[in-house]
Design an enzyme around this catalytic site. Structure first.
Site, PDB file in Angstrom:
ATOM      1  N   LYS A  57      63.292  31.471  60.010  1.00  0.00           N
ATOM      2  CA  LYS A  57      62.603  30.611  59.047  1.00  0.00           C
ATOM      3  C   LYS A  57      63.425  30.355  57.790  1.00  0.00           C
ATOM      4  CE  LYS A  57      59.987  34.407  56.899  1.00  0.00           C
ATOM      5  NZ  LYS A  57      60.371  35.493  57.831  1.00  0.00           N
ATOM      6  N   HIS A 185      57.055  45.025  55.836  1.00  0.00           N
ATOM      7  CA  HIS A 185      57.853  44.082  55.054  1.00  0.00           C
ATOM      8  C   HIS A 185      57.623  44.358  53.588  1.00  0.00           C
ATOM      9  CE1 HIS A 185      59.976  40.560  53.700  1.00  0.00           C
ATOM     10  NE2 HIS A 185      60.201  40.175  54.942  1.00  0.00           N
ATOM     11  N   GLY A 225      63.533  41.010  53.034  1.00  0.00           N
ATOM     12  CA  GLY A 225      63.331  41.183  51.597  1.00  0.00           C
ATOM     13  C   GLY A 225      64.583  41.482  50.811  1.00  0.00           C
ATOM     14  N   GLU A 260      65.186  42.426  59.469  1.00  0.00           N
ATOM     15  CA  GLU A 260      65.005  40.975  59.545  1.00  0.00           C
ATOM     16  C   GLU A 260      65.543  40.285  58.294  1.00  0.00           C
ATOM     17  OE1 GLU A 260      60.864  40.267  60.201  1.00  0.00           O
ATOM     18  OE2 GLU A 260      60.783  41.471  62.035  1.00  0.00           O
ATOM     19  N   ASP A 328      53.464  12.847  43.584  1.00  0.00           N
ATOM     20  CA  ASP A 328      52.524  13.963  43.675  1.00  0.00           C
ATOM     21  C   ASP A 328      52.815  14.916  42.527  1.00  0.00           C
ATOM     22  OD1 ASP A 328      50.995  16.179  44.314  1.00  0.00           O
ATOM     23  OD2 ASP A 328      51.452  16.105  46.448  1.00  0.00           O
TER      24      ASP A 328
END
Length: 376
Positions: A57, A185, A225, A260, A328
């Protein structure tokens, strides 16, 4: 010129402007493969027992993924699209970890059919879902843990508390599914190294509960992290590793240990180039409008990350409200960012350390183009 900018950054922007300014048409992100390789190698040196599984991601660009794979990095996913991207480049599905705690039945079945073995859970309901769909799956339990000192707290959405973890272990045992791992996490951009110690110690306690229930621990996933020094110094990966490696001494050698990392591997490799399209003064505040903003890849600027920003404009730094090009009002990235007073329409700026969550989060809302990704 921004007082935080050094000559090398200004020179980089000047060189880019000389090469591309005349033909400029849309924002672009340059990603340096050499930095990707450096970060992967540094991570592995710091924690030799820990396998890096890049959080796709953070930057799903195929060339980024391919470069990390060449360095021996595996992957972690949250969706079918991310899985397909990896499979298209020949990634080994058995080393792809599905770390999204809540998954649709369709995605679970699809991933299992493609050879994915490992699925995270943090609720009894998810255990039951996977047991029904893929009874042979290997499950790892996500624990709630401290996110103190992290820019973005991820424990507010995911992670089982002690009583919930006990119920998950009990249900998994009753269903006969292979619950054999633990994960946690510490939060995104974590500046508190002790969070990893707390998480590892909690995992060790959970392993004991699993063994008492007749389960066999095989995996510890210490999550992501790992921070990047955007503006202020943060703990280095070596300093964080000192804490992690010491805590891991309490984990049996038979247990596979993975992490990760996302931001840490890719953030520093990215430079984001965009253009000022307008400026004005409103209610005593200076507003700067860029041709990219919240929707165009600068989402984390709004989250409070202060990317180092370079400009060639003159003037002492003043606080600017930085806004994107859409109509916006969400598209305001910073309420007070110090940049040169002389900035005006047509000027270019360069944002550094933008390799994570930039092109990954960009969309064509309101008809504005995605930033072009250029691999160096």
């Amino acid at each position: 010129m921004n007082s935080r900018v050094n000559l090398s950054e200004a020179g980089q922007l000047a060189l880019w402007q000389q090469r591309h300014g005349e033909h400029y048409s849309q924002p672009s992100i340059e990603i340096d493969r050499a930095i990707l390789r450096r970060q992967a190698r540094r991570f592995c040196r710091a924690m030799p027992r820990v396998e890096p599984h890049f959080a796709v991601k953070a930057n799903p660009h195929p060339a980024v993924l391919a470069t990390l794979a060449e360095e021996g990095v595996f992957f972690e996913i949250a969706s079918k699209k991310e899985l397909d991207t990896l499979l298209d480049m020949g990634a080994d599905s058995e080393n792809i970890f599905y770390s999204n705690p809540i998954k649709s039945a369709q995605y679970i079945q699809y991933a299992a059919a493609k050879g994915v073995c490992w699925f995270v859970v943090d609720s009894v309901e998810e255990v039951e879902k996977i047991a029904d769909l893929v009874p042979q799956a290997k499950l790892y339990l996500r624990l709630h843990t401290s996110n103190k000192g992290s820019l973005i707290e991820l424990s507010s959405k995911f992670g089982a508390f002690d009583e919930e973890a006990d119920a998950i272990i009990e249900r998994a045992t009753a269903l006969g599914v292979d619950l054999c791992g633990v994960t946690f996490h510490v939060g995104s951009q974590c500046c508190n190294s002790d969070n990893w110690r707390i998480g590892i110690e909690a995992a060790i306690r959970c392993f004991e509960k699993m063994k008492n229930a007749g389960l066999t621990p095989e995996l510890l996933d210490i999550g992501g992290g790992f921070p990047v020094a955007y503006e202020a110094p943060v703990a280095t990966i070596e300093e964080i590793a000192t804490v992690i490696n010491k805590a891991l001494l309490g984990v049996d050698q038979s247990v596979r240990i993975i992490a990760e990392p996302g931001r840490y591997l890719v953030a520093e490799a990215g430079r984001f180039y965009c253009q000022v399209i307008g400026s004005c003064r409103r209610e005593g505040r200076d507003w700067l409008y860029l041709d990219s903003g919240f929707y165009g890849g600068l989402l984390e600027l709004k989250e409070g990350l202060h990317y180092p920003i370079t400009s060639l404009s003159e003037g002492e730094p003043v606080p600017w409200v930085i806004a994107g090009p859409t109509c916006d009002s969400v598209d305001i990235c910073s309420q007070s960012y110090p940049l040169p007073a002389g900035l005006k329409a047509g000027d270019f700026i360069m944002l550094n350390y933008v390799g994570a969550y930039s092109n990954a989060c960009a969309c064509e809302f309101n008809g504005f183009p995605l930033p072009e990704v250029v691999m160096l």
